[in-house]
Design a protein around this motif. Sequence first.
Motif, PDB file in Angstrom:
ATOM      1  N   TYR A 279     -14.264  -5.521   8.707  1.00 46.20           N
ATOM      2  CA  TYR A 279     -14.787  -6.452   9.719  1.00 46.20           C
ATOM      3  C   TYR A 279     -15.721  -5.726  10.668  1.00 46.20           C
ATOM      4  CZ  TYR A 279     -11.141  -9.656   8.114  1.00 46.20           C
ATOM      5  OH  TYR A 279     -10.348 -10.457   7.355  1.00 46.20           O
TER       6      TYR A 279
ATOM      7  N   PHE B 200      -7.746  -1.494   5.993  1.00 44.38           N
ATOM      8  CA  PHE B 200      -9.089  -1.502   5.434  1.00 44.38           C
ATOM      9  C   PHE B 200      -9.822  -2.788   5.767  1.00 44.38           C
ATOM     10  CE2 PHE B 200      -8.596  -4.414   1.899  1.00 44.38           C
ATOM     11  CZ  PHE B 200      -7.235  -4.412   1.660  1.00 44.38           C
TER      12      PHE B 200
ATOM     13  N   LEU C 259     -14.412 -12.167   3.284  1.00 40.34           N
ATOM     14  CA  LEU C 259     -14.335 -10.748   2.963  1.00 40.34           C
ATOM     15  C   LEU C 259     -14.032 -10.573   1.483  1.00 40.34           C
ATOM     16  CD1 LEU C 259     -14.452  -7.912   4.028  1.00 40.34           C
ATOM     17  CD2 LEU C 259     -12.011  -8.001   4.439  1.00 40.34           C
TER      18      LEU C 259
ATOM     19  N   ILE D 115     -10.783 -14.005   5.859  1.00 43.22           N
ATOM     20  CA  ILE D 115     -10.346 -13.185   4.743  1.00 43.22           C
ATOM     21  C   ILE D 115     -10.984 -13.681   3.453  1.00 43.22           C
ATOM     22  CG2 ILE D 115      -8.220 -14.409   4.111  1.00 43.22           C
ATOM     23  CD1 ILE D 115      -7.897 -10.820   4.494  1.00 43.22           C
TER      24      ILE D 115
ATOM     25  N   MET E 134     -17.074 -11.157  -0.551  1.00 44.98           N
ATOM     26  CA  MET E 134     -18.051 -10.075  -0.565  1.00 44.98           C
ATOM     27  C   MET E 134     -17.570  -8.875  -1.361  1.00 44.98           C
ATOM     28  SD  MET E 134     -19.828 -10.091   3.118  1.00 44.98           S
ATOM     29  CE  MET E 134     -18.411 -10.288   4.161  1.00 44.98           C
ATOM     30  N   LEU E 135     -16.260  -8.666  -1.397  1.00 46.44           N
ATOM     31  CA  LEU E 135     -15.774  -7.511  -2.131  1.00 46.44           C
ATOM     32  C   LEU E 135     -15.630  -7.770  -3.618  1.00 46.44           C
ATOM     33  CD1 LEU E 135     -13.055  -5.788   0.012  1.00 46.44           C
ATOM     34  CD2 LEU E 135     -15.297  -4.988  -0.588  1.00 46.44           C
TER      35      LEU E 135
ATOM     36  N   MET F  95      -7.631  -7.261  -2.725  1.00 44.17           N
ATOM     37  CA  MET F  95      -8.806  -6.457  -2.409  1.00 44.17           C
ATOM     38  C   MET F  95      -8.498  -4.983  -2.513  1.00 44.17           C
ATOM     39  SD  MET F  95     -10.910  -8.330   0.544  1.00 44.17           S
ATOM     40  CE  MET F  95      -9.635  -8.892   1.640  1.00 44.17           C
ATOM     41  N   PHE F  96      -7.332  -4.613  -2.083  1.00 45.39           N
ATOM     42  CA  PHE F  96      -6.972  -3.202  -2.174  1.00 45.39           C
ATOM     43  C   PHE F  96      -6.905  -2.768  -3.617  1.00 45.39           C
ATOM     44  CE2 PHE F  96      -5.545   0.526  -0.100  1.00 45.39           C
ATOM     45  CZ  PHE F  96      -4.694   1.164  -0.980  1.00 45.39           C
TER      46      PHE F  96
ATOM     47  N   ALA G  77      -5.542  -9.934   0.599  1.00 42.38           N
ATOM     48  CA  ALA G  77      -5.742  -8.568   1.082  1.00 42.38           C
ATOM     49  C   ALA G  77      -5.227  -7.571   0.049  1.00 42.38           C
ATOM     50  CB  ALA G  77      -5.044  -8.374   2.416  1.00 42.38           C
TER      51      ALA G  77
ATOM     52  N   ILE H 165       0.829  -1.200   0.000  1.00 41.43           N
ATOM     53  CA  ILE H 165       0.000   0.000   0.000  1.00 41.43           C
ATOM     54  C   ILE H 165       0.867   1.255   0.000  1.00 41.43           C
ATOM     55  CG2 ILE H 165      -1.748   1.269   1.247  1.00 41.43           C
ATOM     56  CD1 ILE H 165      -2.858  -1.257   2.272  1.00 41.43           C
ATOM     57  N   ARG H 166       1.903   1.182   0.764  1.00 42.79           N
ATOM     58  CA  ARG H 166       2.796   2.338   0.800  1.00 42.79           C
ATOM     59  C   ARG H 166       3.380   2.603  -0.574  1.00 42.79           C
ATOM     60  NH1 ARG H 166       4.175   2.577   6.563  1.00 42.79           N
ATOM     61  NH2 ARG H 166       4.179   0.317   6.487  1.00 42.79           N
TER      62      ARG H 166
ATOM     63  N   ARG I  11       0.834   4.250  -2.736  1.00 45.71           N
ATOM     64  CA  ARG I  11       0.564   5.638  -2.380  1.00 45.71           C
ATOM     65  C   ARG I  11       1.712   6.540  -2.744  1.00 45.71           C
ATOM     66  NH1 ARG I  11      -3.163   7.230   1.213  1.00 45.71           N
ATOM     67  NH2 ARG I  11      -1.698   8.600   2.282  1.00 45.71           N
TER      68      ARG I  11
ATOM     69  N   GLY J 274      -9.807  -0.017  -8.357  1.00 44.16           N
ATOM     70  CA  GLY J 274     -10.522  -0.049  -9.629  1.00 44.16           C
ATOM     71  C   GLY J 274      -9.930  -0.943 -10.685  1.00 44.16           C
TER      72      GLY J 274
ATOM     73  N   GLU K 163     -16.388   1.394  -9.892  1.00 47.03           N
ATOM     74  CA  GLU K 163     -15.609   2.634  -9.876  1.00 47.03           C
ATOM     75  C   GLU K 163     -16.340   3.756 -10.566  1.00 47.03           C
ATOM     76  OE1 GLU K 163     -12.515   0.437 -12.710  1.00 47.03           O
ATOM     77  OE2 GLU K 163     -12.591   2.618 -12.850  1.00 47.03           O
TER      78      GLU K 163
ATOM     79  N   MET L 222     -10.216  -2.237  -4.936  1.00 52.66           N
ATOM     80  CA  MET L 222     -10.826  -0.981  -4.506  1.00 52.66           C
ATOM     81  C   MET L 222     -10.319   0.189  -5.310  1.00 52.66           C
ATOM     82  SD  MET L 222     -11.514  -1.037  -0.479  1.00 52.66           S
ATOM     83  CE  MET L 222      -9.865  -1.278   0.072  1.00 52.66           C
TER      84      MET L 222
END
Lengths: 867, 129
Positions: free
Chosen positions: B87, B82, A78, A75, A81-82, A45-46, A42, A2-3, A6, A51, B4, A49
């Motif tokens: 959760y 996130f 999750l 996980i 669902m995502l 999933m990021f 994980a 993630i870092r 970003r 896109g 998106e 998100m």
Amino acid sequence: MIRAIRACKTAAEERAVVRKECAAIRAAINENDHDYRHRNLAKLMFIHMLGYPTHFGQMECLKLIASAGFPEKRIGYLGLMLLLDERQEVLMLVTNSLKQDLNHSNQYIVGLALCALGNISSAEMARDLAPDVERLLQFRDPNTRKKAALCSIRIIKKVPDLAENFMYPASSLLKEKHHGVLITGVQLCTDLCKVSSEALEYFRENCIEGLVKTLRDIANSPYSPEYDMAGITDPFLHIRLLKLLRLLGQGDADASDCMTDILAQVASRTESNKNAGNAILYECVQTIMSIEDNGGLRVLAINILGRFLSNRDNNIRYVGLNMLMKAIVVDAKAIQRHRATILECVKDSDASIQKRALELVYLLVNESNVKPLTKELIEYLEVSDQEFKGDITAKICSLIEKFSPEKIWYIDQMLKVLSEAGNFVKDEVWHALIVVISNASDLHGYTVRALYRAFRASTEQESLVRVAVWCIGEYGDMLVNNVGMLDIEEPITVTESDAVDAIEVAIKHHRLDLTTKAMALIALFKLSTRFPACSERIKDIIFQNKRSLVLELQQRSIEFNCILQKYQNIRSALVERMPVLDEATLSGRKAGSLATTVSTSTIAPCNLPNGVAEPAAAPIGDLLDLSSDDVPAPISSGGDFLQDLLAIDLSPASAPSSGTSLPPKAGTDVLLDLLSIGTPSPGESSPSALDMSSSTQDNKALLANLNGLASLSLLPANATSPESSAGAMGLLDVFDPNPQKRDENGPAYPSIVAYESNSLRMTFNFSKQPGDPQTTFIQATFTNRSPNVYDDFLFQAAVPKFLQLQLDPASSNILPASGNGSITQNLKVTNTQHGKKPLAMRIRIAYKVNDEDVLEQGQINNFPSDL
Amino acid sequence: MCFEKVIRELGGVILSRGPKLCNFVDWRGFKVVYKRYASLYFCMCIDQDDNELEVLEIIHHFVEILDRYFGSVCELDLIFNFHKAYYILDELLLAGELQESSKKTVARLIAAQVFCLMEPCCFNGFTFQ
């Protein structure tokens, strides 16, 4: 990771990083790497998100869910669902895992499964797993129970048939003490009531007292730190209970009685200085307004509403306006009291509030307050924002139309609106205005003068210019001679040349569009008869446009020129004052869908010299030859509805050639005839009126009628009606070749010879019920052209999908020879695409002659196109 | 509609609203309730007949729980964690409806599941009060 993402400074960089990560993850998946599985998911999933596409990770989710450990399952769910939703087929594969997990001994795993099911299950999954969820409604752990309750909501939404199974367990949930379970239980009952009326009845009978008691306990309960919010204990529970009570009390007086006390208590004692309190009050007011009438409560509710409306907080005002919209159905008088506040809200700077307030004002208008309200709205129109103008204009126009008490007021208001926001006004609106103007014969003078003044003031608003130009053209003589002055008017001197000036401006102004200029041209043409003194000047102006690069203008100017120079004798007849336009027709047309797609049916004769190129080319060619030399040959396709004017111009051209004079300019009489045919006209001569324009808007057709003398179709050189004496009929004789067809009740249609062969003829007679344009009754008549008798006569017909056909039994199945008798059979055809597509039919006729079977087949294409 | 696109469109609509305006927007036939916390916007999309003021409360409820969990939550907490935020959300909302109105209970449940995570294999869950 993630870092790293970003830290990227540009989108391209980010894409590169993401791509690298995806590659790494894909490799890991392929190698079935267990250690970093949930880290990878994980990451995935990021990335999702952000896109990016991530479908390669879907199977990973499934594998994780299927594994035994809690962290993996968590996980995995999750991710499920995502990354997935109910439309993906992969979801079905999870059903089995879900079933196992629903029965797991670890309650948290059960919880995970319920969560996933509740959020994204599809209908099949819901059906499969419903029994498990139902069982869980009575699980020992309250947290699981509450999840099961919410999951059930999704199940019954997806599969409403299962609702009955959940009724009893749900009602037992209502008796719980645990707030979480109570909230979810109440919610489940609410949704059950929405889905199944049986459940509604059941709850109504058994649960109301319990619910009322619970609400009372909650409302009166002492401070509880766990559930306290802004001084109120568990506002969520309050609200849910109120919602359920609303559903139960609606439409049932007894149920409503039970609730009145508690509703009164909540409404009067809830503090409204914090949002939570207001939320409860909002819900309470909604409930009061929905249940059966109780005077005192209603007053209480309206008071609360009044308070909301004057609150400084925008949210509260919004909510208040919303509530008012629902309350207006119930109690309109009380709402009228708040009119002033609502008008204030229309001017608010907040778009959401403005919109709501505007809708409310629209609902509030009635005959008594329409004038002041409209005045306010028009004043506001002047200062409102551009984005909002369109909405306001539309609303004002429809208000004016619905409630206008007198014509002069209507015209005044419309003029104001047009001057202010004409560019936002839709076409139907200004067409309607023209219709009204033409109907208000005593106001013609007034109108044209007012329009003239407005037009001189500004030419910014296109619609205003169009209406003005039309009126000046029609009523120019009134303008100049100050005819029909009303007391309120100030005198104004307008000379003929001023009027012509005005129109010239319209033609020359660069910003005005084609329609306006075209209208201006014809207005000038009309003026050439009304103002004989300016005739030369008008001729010049028209002449100037002969070389216009716009085909429409060029065409018109050339034709008008032609008439001005060579056909003076018919000119005045051509531009007689328009007959009063039929308002009823207009509203009927607006209601029905008389869309005017160009008909390319084989009723070739009448159609479309303009606007529809190909099929009609041949007859048009003839006509064009007949007319004068400088008419440009190409037929413009597309373009303007007012092109049908062309029709008029060509036919008189043919008239002189045959030497028949036009019928004595019966002028108004004949034109009044026109009026009665203004609607889907009888006769092959004029289905054209509607078909003529190449656009598909009904209003254009209306104007086609209006401005044309139009429905005057072009009678083709091969005129079909034998009754018309001379070859090319006079312009004004064109319509109604078969007068007896004209039917008092509804439009009439000529009969057609639907099918003809050497041995058989079939004619169709049409009729329609006046109120039902879609259905046509056809009487088919068969005559035998041969000298042999036909036996076992059978007629069959097939129609395309958009038509519905009903065949009655025939009168007989023996057809006498040589036309000595006939068989009749009735058909009923309903055209679901009436106005858009013409009728079409394939037929088979079978009979026996001299013991031989004969079969004839054919297709009928010559239905009148407006059936 | 794809995820998106929705975000982009809504983002545009909401970010362009001034501070004094009300927290509700009409969007494609739904209502969107949003609340701003420093530089973060929390948005919830609801049906026409839902109670908007209540939804504002739900958003606030969620934020308070996050705050309690992360201890003075800030934007970075949510970005880097996130999955934990999800959760928590899963304990709060299910099937679009509110699940639990007590912040204490939600916190307890999350803690219990964290405990579960620490065990290498599944076991018969204890019922935490």
